[in-house]
Design a protein around this motif. Structure first.
Motif, short mmCIF file in Angstrom:
data_model
loop_
_atom_site.label_atom_id
_atom_site.label_comp_id
_atom_site.label_asym_id
_atom_site.label_seq_id
_atom_site.Cartn_x
_atom_site.Cartn_y
_atom_site.Cartn_z
N SER A 42 0.86 -1.18 0.00
CA SER A 42 0.00 0.00 0.00
C SER A 42 0.90 1.23 0.00
O SER A 42 1.75 1.37 0.89
N THR A 43 0.69 2.10 -0.96
CA THR A 43 1.58 3.27 -1.09
C THR A 43 1.27 4.35 -0.06
O THR A 43 1.83 5.44 -0.10
N HIS A 44 0.34 4.03 0.85
CA HIS A 44 -0.03 4.98 1.92
C HIS A 44 -0.43 4.15 3.13
O HIS A 44 -1.01 3.07 2.97
N PRO A 45 -0.19 4.65 4.34
CA PRO A 45 -0.60 3.88 5.53
C PRO A 45 -2.11 3.80 5.72
O PRO A 45 -2.59 3.13 6.63
N THR A 60 5.44 4.37 4.51
CA THR A 60 5.13 5.15 5.72
C THR A 60 5.89 6.47 5.76
O THR A 60 5.67 7.28 6.66
N VAL A 61 6.76 6.67 4.79
CA VAL A 61 7.53 7.91 4.76
C VAL A 61 6.58 9.04 4.34
O VAL A 61 5.74 8.84 3.45
N PRO A 62 6.67 10.22 4.96
CA PRO A 62 5.79 11.31 4.51
C PRO A 62 6.01 11.61 3.03
O PRO A 62 7.14 11.51 2.55
N GLY A 63 4.97 11.96 2.33
CA GLY A 63 5.09 12.22 0.89
C GLY A 63 4.90 10.94 0.10
O GLY A 63 4.72 9.86 0.65
N ARG A 64 4.93 11.08 -1.18
CA ARG A 64 4.65 9.96 -2.06
C ARG A 64 5.93 9.17 -2.36
O ARG A 64 7.02 9.76 -2.38
N PRO A 65 5.82 7.86 -2.59
CA PRO A 65 7.03 7.08 -2.87
C PRO A 65 7.65 7.48 -4.21
O PRO A 65 6.92 7.61 -5.21
N PRO A 66 8.97 7.66 -4.27
CA PRO A 66 9.60 7.90 -5.57
C PRO A 66 9.39 6.67 -6.48
O PRO A 66 9.21 5.56 -5.99
N THR A 95 -1.63 9.58 -7.35
CA THR A 95 -0.30 10.14 -7.64
C THR A 95 0.65 9.09 -8.21
O THR A 95 1.75 9.44 -8.65
N GLU A 96 0.27 7.82 -8.19
CA GLU A 96 1.15 6.78 -8.72
C GLU A 96 0.76 6.44 -10.16
O GLU A 96 -0.42 6.23 -10.44
N ASN A 144 -4.51 7.79 -13.87
CA ASN A 144 -3.13 7.43 -13.53
C ASN A 144 -2.82 5.98 -13.88
O ASN A 144 -1.68 5.53 -13.72
N ILE A 145 -3.83 5.25 -14.33
CA ILE A 145 -3.65 3.81 -14.57
C ILE A 145 -3.85 3.49 -16.06
O ILE A 145 -4.84 3.91 -16.66
N ASP A 146 -2.90 2.76 -16.61
CA ASP A 146 -3.06 2.27 -17.98
C ASP A 146 -3.91 1.00 -17.88
O ASP A 146 -3.40 -0.10 -17.64
N LEU A 147 -5.22 1.22 -18.04
CA LEU A 147 -6.18 0.12 -17.83
C LEU A 147 -5.97 -1.00 -18.84
O LEU A 147 -6.04 -2.19 -18.51
N GLN A 148 -5.66 -0.60 -20.08
CA GLN A 148 -5.46 -1.62 -21.11
C GLN A 148 -4.26 -2.49 -20.79
O GLN A 148 -4.29 -3.72 -20.95
#
Ligand code: GLV
Length: 329
Positions: free
Chosen positions: A8-11, A30-36, A55-56, A81-85
């Motif tokens: 999970s990219t967020h807690p 769990t780091v503040p901000g979004r994962p690189p 954001t991902e 943000n998602i390439d559904l295909q």
């Protein structure tokens, strides 16, 4: 029995955390901000599922880095943000969070509309400044909202929730959408279908509620802004690229429109300098941000993920064609 794994990219929040932990081995960012990006690719490798935010970017590269992945649960209703295909080709199920954020988002579109029309931020700045000399007849006079025309582009659940609120302000409501609403909905909301150009030309407030699709990218550009009344305001709580930001800056500079209230931007989190003007209200993508609604969104993402791994159809699956025979309900 070993549990499936999820990154999970967020807690998230306590309730969804509790739910997902019962069924999955969970790793959180769990780091503040979004994962690189490189960290995201590293963490998702070997996972069975991914819970992510808007954001991902979920694309072929990410899928290539996660050969075991079967599920991407987006904690958002928009899924541009998602390439559904690409996910469908790889038989990765994708879900979003429709419905739970409609009213909260409509509340925020109205927050922006009222704030820009009544120059709330200028008033707030003056009240805080220590410079306020007291009531004056022509002080920070804004535009009336009641009795005006509200134009809604995108008349889905959120657009309609915005329209419902407009009735309390005695407004005329006009809308455009790829599809006409039913006569019943039009009657209930007293909303009138107009061609898009007419909505833009006749409205005192143009509020955007379309998803970001190839056909809605740049929907509001120089020509549409020119068509708006010079006294009209643009409200955007949909997706930034629906508006050509440079055209909006130019229109504001020239006074083509009276102002704008924005929650989303073409290149988030970057905001064009030309938008930092007194007649523009700027919010950092907050429309669904009530604690209740954001919790519901996270719970939905978790429930979709659990459903897939329990052999049930995820309630908000966007590509049901990936469900192999026997798994779908
Ligand atoms: C927020 O912008 C969402 O799409 O849920």
């Amino acid at each position: 029995m070993t549990k499936p794994t999820v990154f999970s990219t967020h807690p998230l929040f306590e309730e969804p955390r509790r739910k997902i932990a019962e069924r999955f081995d969970v790793e959180y960012w769990t780091v503040p901000g979004r994962p690189p990006r490189d960290e995201l690719l590293r963490r998702v490798a070997g996972k069975d599922a991914l819970i992510c935010l808007l954001t991902e970017t979920i694309d072929a590269e990410l899928l290539g880095a996660a050969p075991r992945l079967r599920m991407v649960a987006n904690v958002a209703v928009g899924f541009d943000n998602i390439d559904l295909q690409a996910c469908t080709r790889r038989k990765v199920a994708v879900s979003n969070t429709p419905g739970v954020l409609d009213e909260t988002t409509a509340d925020f579109a109205w927050t922006l509309l009222l704030a820009v029309a009544r120059r709330l931020l200028e008033g707030d700045a003056l009240a805080r400044s220590g410079q306020w000399q007291g009531w004056n007849l022509d002080q920070i006079c804004g535009a009336d909202v009641w009795g005006k025309t509200l134009g809604i582009l995108g008349f889905g659940r959120i657009g309609r929730a915005v329209a419902r609120r407009a009735r309390g302000f005695g407004m005329r409501i006009v809308y455009n959408d790829a599809a006409h609403a039913t006569a019943e909905i039009e009657n209930e909301l007293r909303a009138e279908f107009l061609e898009r150009d007419q909505v833009v030309a006749e409205s005192d407030f143009v509020s955007l509620h379309v998803p970001l699709l190839p056909e809605t990218r740049g929907l509001i550009g120089a020509a549409e802004l020119l068509r708006m009344k010079p006294s009209a305001f643009l409200i955007n709580t949909s997706r930034g690229p629906v508006v050509q930001e440079s055209a909006l800056v130019a229109a504001l500079e020239r006074g083509t429109i009276a102002g704008a209230a924005l929650d989303v931007y073409e290149n988030e989190p970057r905001i064009s300098d030309g938008l930092r003007r007194p007649n523009v209200v700027l919010a950092p993508h907050l429309a669904s941000a009530s604690t209740e609604t954001r919790t519901k969104m996270a719970v939905m993402a978790v429930e979709n993920t659990i459903a897939l791994f329990d052999g049930r159809r995820p309630p908000n699956i966007l590509n049901p064609e990936v469900l192999h025979e026997g798994a779908a309900i």
